[in-house]
Design a protein around this motif. Structure first.
Motif, PDB file in Angstrom:
ATOM      1  N   PHE A  78     -13.323  -3.019   1.660  1.00  0.00           N
ATOM      2  CA  PHE A  78     -13.370  -2.889   0.461  1.00  0.00           C
ATOM      3  C   PHE A  78     -14.806  -4.246  -0.301  1.00  0.00           C
TER       4      PHE A  78
ATOM      5  N   ALA B 139      -4.723   1.243  -2.830  1.00  0.00           N
ATOM      6  CA  ALA B 139      -5.234   0.957  -2.015  1.00  0.00           C
ATOM      7  C   ALA B 139      -4.365   1.688   0.031  1.00  0.00           C
ATOM      8  N   ASP B 140      -5.092   0.896   0.753  1.00  0.00           N
ATOM      9  CA  ASP B 140      -4.302   2.038   1.827  1.00  0.00           C
ATOM     10  C   ASP B 140      -3.733   0.169   2.450  1.00  0.00           C
TER      11      ASP B 140
ATOM     12  N   ILE C 290      -2.074  -4.597  -7.447  1.00  0.00           N
ATOM     13  CA  ILE C 290      -2.873  -2.958  -7.568  1.00  0.00           C
ATOM     14  C   ILE C 290      -1.379  -1.613  -7.839  1.00  0.00           C
TER      15      ILE C 290
ATOM     16  N   CYS D  81      -5.580  -2.657   3.684  1.00  0.00           N
ATOM     17  CA  CYS D  81      -5.579  -3.664   3.106  1.00  0.00           C
ATOM     18  C   CYS D  81      -5.400  -5.669   2.790  1.00  0.00           C
TER      19      CYS D  81
ATOM     20  N   ALA E  70     -11.312  -5.594  -8.052  1.00  0.00           N
ATOM     21  CA  ALA E  70      -9.808  -5.125  -8.290  1.00  0.00           C
ATOM     22  C   ALA E  70      -8.833  -5.184  -8.926  1.00  0.00           C
TER      23      ALA E  70
ATOM     24  N   VAL F 233      -9.909  -7.488   0.811  1.00  0.00           N
ATOM     25  CA  VAL F 233     -10.147  -7.499  -0.572  1.00  0.00           C
ATOM     26  C   VAL F 233      -9.752  -9.055  -1.140  1.00  0.00           C
TER      27      VAL F 233
ATOM     28  N   LEU G  64      -9.305   0.605  -2.480  1.00  0.00           N
ATOM     29  CA  LEU G  64      -9.289  -0.789  -1.510  1.00  0.00           C
ATOM     30  C   LEU G  64      -8.645  -0.676  -0.178  1.00  0.00           C
ATOM     31  N   GLU G  65      -9.782  -0.888   0.312  1.00  0.00           N
ATOM     32  CA  GLU G  65      -9.810  -0.998   2.082  1.00  0.00           C
ATOM     33  C   GLU G  65     -10.186  -2.070   2.387  1.00  0.00           C
TER      34      GLU G  65
ATOM     35  N   ARG H 261     -15.850   1.417  -4.117  1.00  0.00           N
ATOM     36  CA  ARG H 261     -15.496   1.432  -2.873  1.00  0.00           C
ATOM     37  C   ARG H 261     -16.359   0.231  -2.231  1.00  0.00           C
TER      38      ARG H 261
ATOM     39  N   ALA I  21      -1.249  -5.277   1.639  1.00  0.00           N
ATOM     40  CA  ALA I  21      -0.440  -3.953   0.570  1.00  0.00           C
ATOM     41  C   ALA I  21       0.408  -4.460   0.022  1.00  0.00           C
TER      42      ALA I  21
END
Length: 267
Positions: free
Chosen positions: A59, A128-129, A182, A132, A120, A112, A108-109, A53, A173
């Motif tokens: 990230f 991820a949130d 993801i 991203c 990743a 990226v 992941l935040e 992370r 995201a």
């Protein structure tokens, strides 16, 4: 100053990219430290998972431009291969993270991008949130995503890889989830941490040797291109199965099932 924070908790080695002022951009020092920490984690019999992370809600924003400029100075001094070695060293990192017997989870935040996008894609599990932002901006800088490309193709397929790499397009995201970049999208940091704990709990229920063998078979299967190679892969997999069922983990797993208890590898 170290660029990586590492901590082992239970079955997991947590590696945090720690250059927050540069949005955790990857320097050559960071590559070397990541390779060292990965090697140390692989030697720890307690560790089954590696959590990757970035510090302070990003990230990784890609490669460090300052490192590239320093390399440019080296090239002007007559070392024309310096860029090759700089780029290939990152490819070595990608290879090692992709093929490690440990289960790699990317948390992941934020940014990226570039090399972070590649990392990743090399993870076994990527969560991820919604903060991203994903991109492969290399071509907009006059560069190819040279070491990243094979891992992006393996993760999202050639068609999506071409779209992303040949336009430098940004992906949010939700779009990353839809194309398979993801595996899980969470609403916020708290939910992200909860999902990480769930994945680590699931890995804890699995035998370490079986995890490593299964990952190797899956990676080998991705390279099979004809029936002869498939037969060779299945022969090898049958040998691995035979060794496993006669080995300590196989016997312990069977006994635990019959005795209605948890196997010894569950902490």
């Amino acid at each position: 100053m170290q660029t990586i924070i590492n901590e082992t908790i239970g079955i997991a080695c947590h590696l945090t990219l720690n250059r927050p002022q540069q949005r955790n951009a990857i320097s050559l020092q960071m590559v070397d430290e990541l390779l060292q920490k990965l090697a140390e984690a692989e030697e720890d019999p307690q560790v089954r998972a590696l959590v990757l992370r970035g510090a302070e809600h990003n990230f990784c924003a890609g490669g460090d431009i300052a490192d590239m400029l320093n390399a440019q100075q080296g090239a002007s001094d007559g070392n024309s291969d310096v860029f090759f070695h700089l780029n290939r060293r990152f490819g070595e990192l990608m290879e090692r993270f992709n093929r490690t017997p440990l289960i790699v989870i990317a948390v992941l935040e934020g940014a990226v991008m570039g090399g972070g996008f590649g990392l990743a894609c090399s993870a076994d599990i990527a969560i991820a949130d919604r903060s991203c932002r994903f991109a492969l901006p290399e071509t907009r800088l006059g560069l190819p995503p040279a070491q990243i490309a094979p891992f992006v193709v393996a993760r999202v397929g050639l068609s999506q890889a071409r779209r992303l790499a040949l336009s430098g397009a940004k992906v949010n995201a939700q779009q990353a989830l839809e194309i398979g970049l993801i595996h899980q999208l969470l609403d916020n940091s708290e939910a992200l941490e909860g999902a990480l704990l769930e994945h680590l709990g699931a890995i804890n229920a699995c035998a370490p040797g079986a995890l490593a063998t299964t990952k190797q078979i899956l990676l080998d299967a991705a390279r099979v291109s004809d029936e002869t190679a498939l037969g060779q892969l299945l022969d090898g997999a049958a040998q691995q199965f035979s060794r496993a069922i006669q080995g300590h983990e196989g016997r312990e797993g069977a006994r635990a099932f019959l005795e209605k208890r948890s196997p010894e590898w569950q902490y």
